[in-house]
Motif scaffolding. Sequence first.
Motif, mmCIF file in Angstrom:
data_model
loop_
_atom_site.group_PDB
_atom_site.id
_atom_site.type_symbol
_atom_site.label_atom_id
_atom_site.label_comp_id
_atom_site.label_asym_id
_atom_site.label_seq_id
_atom_site.Cartn_x
_atom_site.Cartn_y
_atom_site.Cartn_z
ATOM 1 N N ALA A 1 0.236 16.661 -3.759
ATOM 2 C CA ALA A 1 -0.890 15.721 -3.816
ATOM 3 C C ALA A 1 -1.829 16.042 -4.970
ATOM 4 O O ALA A 1 -2.328 15.145 -5.643
ATOM 5 N N ILE A 2 -2.066 17.304 -5.223
ATOM 6 C CA ILE A 2 -3.077 17.708 -6.210
ATOM 7 C C ILE A 2 -2.435 18.205 -7.497
ATOM 8 O O ILE A 2 -2.629 17.629 -8.563
ATOM 9 N N GLU A 3 -1.670 19.256 -7.388
ATOM 10 C CA GLU A 3 -1.203 19.928 -8.596
ATOM 11 C C GLU A 3 -0.175 19.117 -9.357
ATOM 12 O O GLU A 3 -0.087 19.212 -10.584
ATOM 13 N N ARG B 1 -3.736 8.922 2.936
ATOM 14 C CA ARG B 1 -2.388 9.220 2.487
ATOM 15 C C ARG B 1 -2.117 10.723 2.500
ATOM 16 O O ARG B 1 -1.060 11.179 2.936
ATOM 17 N N ALA B 2 -3.066 11.477 1.977
ATOM 18 C CA ALA B 2 -2.880 12.922 1.890
ATOM 19 C C ALA B 2 -2.689 13.515 3.282
ATOM 20 O O ALA B 2 -1.749 14.282 3.529
ATOM 21 N N ARG B 3 -3.554 13.132 4.186
ATOM 22 C CA ARG B 3 -3.449 13.661 5.542
ATOM 23 C C ARG B 3 -2.131 13.277 6.174
ATOM 24 O O ARG B 3 -1.466 14.082 6.810
ATOM 25 N N HIS B 4 -1.795 12.021 5.960
ATOM 26 C CA HIS B 4 -0.583 11.506 6.570
ATOM 27 C C HIS B 4 0.646 12.249 6.063
ATOM 28 O O HIS B 4 1.533 12.611 6.838
ATOM 29 N N ALA C 1 2.625 20.182 0.519
ATOM 30 C CA ALA C 1 1.899 18.910 0.569
ATOM 31 C C ALA C 1 0.704 18.945 -0.382
ATOM 32 O O ALA C 1 0.429 17.976 -1.101
ATOM 33 N N ILE C 2 0.023 20.060 -0.407
ATOM 34 C CA ILE C 2 -1.136 20.196 -1.287
ATOM 35 C C ILE C 2 -0.696 20.144 -2.742
ATOM 36 O O ILE C 2 -1.297 19.457 -3.570
ATOM 37 N N ARG C 3 0.361 20.845 -3.041
ATOM 38 C CA ARG C 3 0.850 20.829 -4.421
ATOM 39 C C ARG C 3 1.238 19.423 -4.847
ATOM 40 O O ARG C 3 0.891 18.974 -5.933
ATOM 41 N N ALA D 1 1.454 23.974 2.090
ATOM 42 C CA ALA D 1 1.178 24.206 0.672
ATOM 43 C C ALA D 1 1.923 23.209 -0.198
ATOM 44 O O ALA D 1 1.403 22.725 -1.214
ATOM 45 N N TRP E 1 2.512 27.532 6.539
ATOM 46 C CA TRP E 1 1.939 27.571 5.212
ATOM 47 C C TRP E 1 2.819 26.979 4.109
ATOM 48 O O TRP E 1 2.337 26.127 3.337
ATOM 49 N N ALA F 1 0.824 15.262 4.748
ATOM 50 C CA ALA F 1 0.853 16.633 5.237
ATOM 51 C C ALA F 1 1.366 16.665 6.676
ATOM 52 O O ALA F 1 2.238 17.461 7.024
#
Lengths: 139, 139
Positions: A118-120, A19-22, A114-116, A112, A108, A24
């Motif tokens: 998913a994670i933050e 999911r995360a990869r997708h 996407a990372i936020r 970024a 970026w 992003a």
Amino acid sequence: MPGAVSLLAWGRLIDAGARARHKARAGLKAAGLPPPEWYDILQLLGRHGAQRPRDIQHKLGIEQYTLSRLLARMDQAGLVAMQPCTVDRRGQITALTAQGEACRAAMWPTYAAAIRSAIEARLDPDERVQLAVMLEKIA
Amino acid sequence: MPGAVSLLAWGRLIDAGARARHKARAGLKAAGLPPPEWYDILQLLGRHGAQRPRDIQHKLGIEQYTLSRLLARMDQAGLVAMQPCTVDRRGQITALTAQGEACRAAMWPTYAAAIRSAIEARLDPDERVQLAVMLEKIA
DNA sequence: GATTGATCGATGCACCTGCATGCAAAACCC
DNA sequence: GGGTTTTGCATGCAGGTGCATCGATCAATC
């Protein structure tokens, strides 16, 4: 036979990773930008300087044939430049171009985000640490 | 801009997920068995009975076109059987065949080994719980 | 310094996936 | 009921991936 908790963790690991990869990838594509792998390569070349495909391959854990074609496309797109390697004539030096650095910078914010998300957005700080620690043992 | 811990967790999540999937797939292929997705479908049909592609798609989170072709291949291989759906003539009932159940059973030891080597060999029981909990929040 | 084996990177082929779209059946709406 | 929209599944096409293998170069051994 794996225990129930292991099965659960396995399933979620596979799922969360995919999911995360997708997400992003989708976010970048929606913004007209290249896929995440390109970012990783651009970033590596920016941080650690020009290097040979072989080194990139080991550092990023990409298959040889995948990387070969990835670099061909990025070269085609003008983001990297392939130069003959003087110390080993089989090899090539893959260097980041100005356009490549611009592309990395352009990617970026989206990456970024996407990372936020998913994670933050889902874990508070100490949970992030826990996750990172657990995942390190696995990878 | 995501913090350093988030970046670390993200990178490891992507990496661990990809590695895990890849290892499971490789193990199965080395044993002459179908890929992991097939297992998931066979398992679902075994546990929850014959059902329509649409339902499988939602339960497993597979793209529609992916599932369509997946089922076509599995049907071709004799592992599932497609029957016309009486209540909705657009749909089909996808049922597990005896051969399909045999295939699922044959895949399990190899699949289970991948799970054990990824999870149980690297995390002790309470770490597995922690990982499962963190991943649940993400997925 | 020649032979043998290992390494680097590219590529033909088959397969798989993503996207867009097509067709058919159902659901909705007036 | 008749027309429109939505849903279920399939598929043509373009592109990406895995596998095996190739040509070229390097390294190791004698």
